[in-house]
Design an enzyme around this catalytic site. Structure first.
Site, PDB file in Angstrom:
ATOM      1  N   SER A 306      61.926  11.996  -0.306  1.00 33.99           N
ATOM      2  CA  SER A 306      62.468  11.130  -1.353  1.00 33.99           C
ATOM      3  C   SER A 306      63.881  11.549  -1.787  1.00 33.99           C
ATOM      4  O   SER A 306      64.810  11.505  -0.993  1.00 33.99           O
ATOM      5  CB  SER A 306      61.496  11.125  -2.538  1.00 33.99           C
ATOM      6  OG  SER A 306      61.821  10.121  -3.471  1.00 33.99           O
ATOM      7  N   ASP A 317      75.368  12.295   6.776  1.00 37.21           N
ATOM      8  CA  ASP A 317      76.142  11.130   7.202  1.00 37.21           C
ATOM      9  C   ASP A 317      77.641  11.326   6.993  1.00 37.21           C
ATOM     10  O   ASP A 317      78.456  10.797   7.749  1.00 37.21           O
ATOM     11  CB  ASP A 317      75.684   9.882   6.437  1.00 37.21           C
ATOM     12  CG  ASP A 317      74.367   9.328   6.977  1.00 37.21           C
ATOM     13  OD1 ASP A 317      73.824   9.923   7.927  1.00 37.21           O
ATOM     14  OD2 ASP A 317      73.897   8.304   6.453  1.00 37.21           O
ATOM     15  N   LYS A 331      60.328   9.275   3.226  1.00 35.45           N
ATOM     16  CA  LYS A 331      60.009   8.380   2.107  1.00 35.45           C
ATOM     17  C   LYS A 331      61.288   7.659   1.701  1.00 35.45           C
ATOM     18  O   LYS A 331      62.154   8.229   1.055  1.00 35.45           O
ATOM     19  CB  LYS A 331      59.437   9.151   0.915  1.00 35.45           C
ATOM     20  CG  LYS A 331      59.109   8.259  -0.288  1.00 35.45           C
ATOM     21  CD  LYS A 331      58.584   9.071  -1.462  1.00 35.45           C
ATOM     22  CE  LYS A 331      58.239   8.179  -2.654  1.00 35.45           C
ATOM     23  NZ  LYS A 331      59.429   7.558  -3.263  1.00 35.45           N
TER      24      LYS A 331
END
Length: 535
Positions: A306, A317, A331
Site C-alpha cells: 500500500s 520510477d 495493493k
C-alpha cells in the site's frame, strides 16, 4: 422492548446503515441509479431483513448479544464487502477505536507491550515484552519478562492481553497500581504508574548503520510518519548514503506516503495518481522537493504494501532509489473511511492508485479466497504477462503484482530448530534468567561462557537441541541472545540496533550503495539533459 431485541434491532439497523453509506458515498458523486437498480437494492435489503428475522426466531439457540454482533459484524457486513475486493472493510466499535489510535500514533496509558505466554500448568500469564523508552513504565523500572499479576487490585487470571491493556489505559494523569512478579524477586513488585500520552512512533529505529550511511526503518504510515523521517534525516546531517527499510510495512495514510516521498524527490515530480469512479482523479506531486544527492537503497519484501509501495514506486520510477529485496505485496487500491455510526466505520475502496510511470501494482484478486490472496502468492515471474513501463531514465519496470525490485534479496527461511526456540520464548526467557544474577555493558559479547549457560538453560527448560543445531545458526543464536539482553538492560532501541547490525539483508542492501550511486549519477545527467532541451 427486551434488551436482546433492542440489540438485534441495533445490529440490523447498523447493517442497513452500512449499506446506505455504501450507496450514498457513491451516489453523491455520480448520477442517480436507475429506478430498476433502486428497486433491486430495496428487494435485496428486504430479503436480508427476512433472512435475519427467520434466523432470530428459529435458530436452535437463542441469539445472545455476542452472537447477534458476530452475525452482523463478522458475517453479513464483511461478507458483503469482501465480494467487492479484499481491502474494503468494516470496523466495529473496538476495531474502529484501534484504527483511529493507530492513525494518530499515540494513546494514553503506561507505555508497555504485553503478550500472553503459557505456563507449565496450562494457564496463561500476561508478560511484559518491553516498556517503551521514556514512558511511565520505563521510568518506573518495569522490565521485559515481568509478569502482570493484578491491575488496581483486580487479578489478571483468565484475562487476555487485550483486556489487560484496556485496564492499563486511561485518562492522562490518573494513577494505576500494577503488581508484577519478577524472576529473582521473592515478593511481587507493585508499581504506582501515572498514565501519560504514549507516542507510538512509526520510525522505530534510525541510526548510522555504517560510517556515513544512515538507516531508517518505517513500520507503518500514520499521522506523524513524514515528520519522524524528516527528524531522522536532520539528525543524520550530511550523509553519504541511506538505507530506507520498508520491510513488513503494511501501509497506512496516503498523504503521509506523499509527504515522505517529498523529502527525496524534486519539486513538482509526481508521487502518485489515483483514479476512481465516484470521485475526481487526483495527482499528488512533491510540493517542496529536496536537493539531496546521496544514494538511496529501499529495502522491501513480500509484506511491503500500500502506502509503502507508493513510496517505493515513486522513488523507483524517478530513478531516485534502488529497490532491493522481494517483490512487494501488490495493493493498488485506496480506501476512504466513512463513519457509519458514532463509533464504527466503513473503509471502502474508492480509488486505484498509479505510480508516476503509470503502473497499477494491484495483484489479481478475482476468483481466489481471502486466505490465498493474503498468504499464497501466484509466483508471477518478472515481466511475465505484466504491463511494461519506463522510468525517467528509460529503465524497464513492471506493473501488476507488486513492485518488482531492481535487485533481488531473498528473505532467509527459518529452520525447525529456530522455530522451536522462538515458540518456547527461549531468548526472552533466558534474558530474564541471566539478568537475575548478571548485568551487561555496552561492550558485551556472547562468548563461550554465555553460550554454555544458554545451553544449560535450554536443558532445564526441556528444549531439545544438538550442538549441530546451534552451530548451524550460531550467528543468529548469538545475535538473538544479545538483542534480548540489550532490550532488557538498555531499552528496545538498543536491542533493535543489535539485530540491524547483524541482519544479513541489511548487509546485502549496503553492498548496493555503489549501484544506487551510479543510478543517482545517471539520473542527474538525464535531468540536466532534459532541462537543457527544454530551454
Amino acid at each position: 422492548m427486551a434488551p436482546r431485541t433492542r440489540r438485534a434491532l441495533f445490529s440490523a439497523t447498523l447493517f442497513l446503515a452500512t449499506c446506505a453509506v455504501l450507496g450514498s458515498a457513491i451516489s453523491q458523486k455520480v448520477a442517480a441509479q436507475s429506478a430498476s437498480d433502486e428497486s433491486t437494492l430495496r428487494d435485496s435489503l428486504h430479503s436480508f431483513a427476512g433472512v435475519y428475522s427467520i434466523v432470530e426466531q428459529n435458530y436452535a439457540e437463542p441469539l445472545t448479544g455476542d452472537k447477534t454482533d458476530k452475525a452482523i459484524y463478522d458475517g453479513a457486513i464483511p461478507g458483503m464487502l469482501h465480494v467487492l475486493d479484499p481491502h474494503s472493510n468494516f470496523y466495529d466499535p473496538k476495531a474502529y477505536a484501534q484504527m483511529r489510535e493507530d492513525q494518530h500514533g499515540k494513546y494514553y496509558g503506561v507505555g508497555m507491550t504485553i503478550q500472553p505466554q503459557p505456563t507449565p500448568t496450562g494457564k496463561t500469564k500476561i508478560v511484559v515484552l518491553y516498556p517503551f523508552e521514556g514512558t511511565p513504565s520505563f521510568k518506573a523500572g518495569v522490565r521485559p519478562g515481568d509478569v502482570i499479576l493484578s491491575v488496581d487490585g483486580k487479578t489478571t487470571d483468565g484475562l487476555d492481553s487485550g483486556a489487560v491493556a484496556s485496564m492499563l489505559k486511561g485518562a492522562r494523569g490518573t494513577h494505576v497500581a500494577v503488581a508484577m512478579s519478577r524472576e529473582g524477586s521473592e515478593k511481587p513488585l507493585v508499581f504506582d504508574l501515572v498514565r501519560d500520552e504514549i507516542p507510538r512512533p512509526s520510525v522505530d529505529l534510525a541510526f548510522m548503520v555504517r560510517p556515513g550511511i544512515g538507516y531508517i526503518h518505517v513500520t507503518q504510515f500514520m499521522e506523524t510518519t513524514s515528520r519522524e523521517v524528516g527528524d531522522a534525516l536532520d539528525k543524520f546531517g550530511n550523509i553519504k548514503g541511506l538505507i530506507l527499510d520498508l520491510r513488513g510495512n503494511p501501509g497506512g495514510l496516503l498523504n503521509e506516503a506523499v509527504n515522505m516521498s517529498d523529502k527525496f524527490l524534486q519539486k513538482g515530480q509526481i508521487v502518485v495518481s489515483q483514479r476512481g469512479r465516484a470521485f475526481p482523479d487526483q495527482v499528488y506531486r512533491a510540493s517542496h522537493g529536496s536537493d539531496t544527492k546521496y544514494p538511496i537503497v529501499v529495502l522491501v519484501n513480500r509484506n511491503t504494501a500500500s502506502a509503502a509501495e507508493i513510496v517505493s514506486g515513486a522513488l523507483q520510477d524517478h530513478d531516485r532509489a534502488l529497490i532491493v529485496g522481494e517483490t512487494t505485496f501488490g495493493k493498488g487500491l485506496v480506501q476512504t473511511v466513512f463513519q457509519v455510526s458514532e463509533n464504527s466505520g466503513l473503509a471502502l475502496t474508492t480509488y486505484h492508485y498509479y505510480t508516476p510511470s503509470g503502473r497499477l501494482i494491484q495483484r489479481n484478486y478475482s476468483n481466489i479466497s481471502l486466505y490465498d490472496y493474503y498468504y499464497v502468492r501466484d509466483g508471477v515471474e518478472k515481466g511475465a504477462n505484466r504491463e511494461v513501463k519506463l522510468t525517467d531514465s528509460g529503465r524497464t519496470v513492471y506493473g501488476g503484482g507488486g513492485i518488482t525490485p531492481d535487485e533481488t534479496i531473498t528473505s532467509p527461511k527459518s529452520n525447525h530448530f529456530q522455530d522451536t526456540l522462538l515458540q518456547n520464548y527461549a531468548f526472552f526467557n533466558f534474558s530474564k534468567h541471566y539478568l537475575a544474577s548478571h548485568t551487561v555493558a555496552k561492550d558485551f559479547q556472547v562468548d563461550d561462557a554465555v553460550l554454555a549457560q544458554f545451553k544449560d538453560f535450554l536443558k532445564a527448560q526441556n528444549v531439545a537441541y544438538t550442538d549441530a543445531d546451534i552451530n548451524g545458526v550460531l550467528d543468529w543464536v548469538k545475535t538473538s541472545i544479545k538483542s534480548d539482553l540489550f532490550t532488557s538492560q538498555f531499552g528496545q532501541l538498543e536491542g533493535l540496533k543489535v539485530r540491524a547490525d547483524w541482519d544479513p539483508e541489511i548487509t546485502k542492501a549496503l553492498g548496493y550503495i555503489p549501484e544506487a550511486q551510479a543510478l543517482e549519477d545517471h539520473s542527474n545527467k538525464t535531468n540536466v539533459k532534459t532541462a537543457s532541451l527544454l530551454r
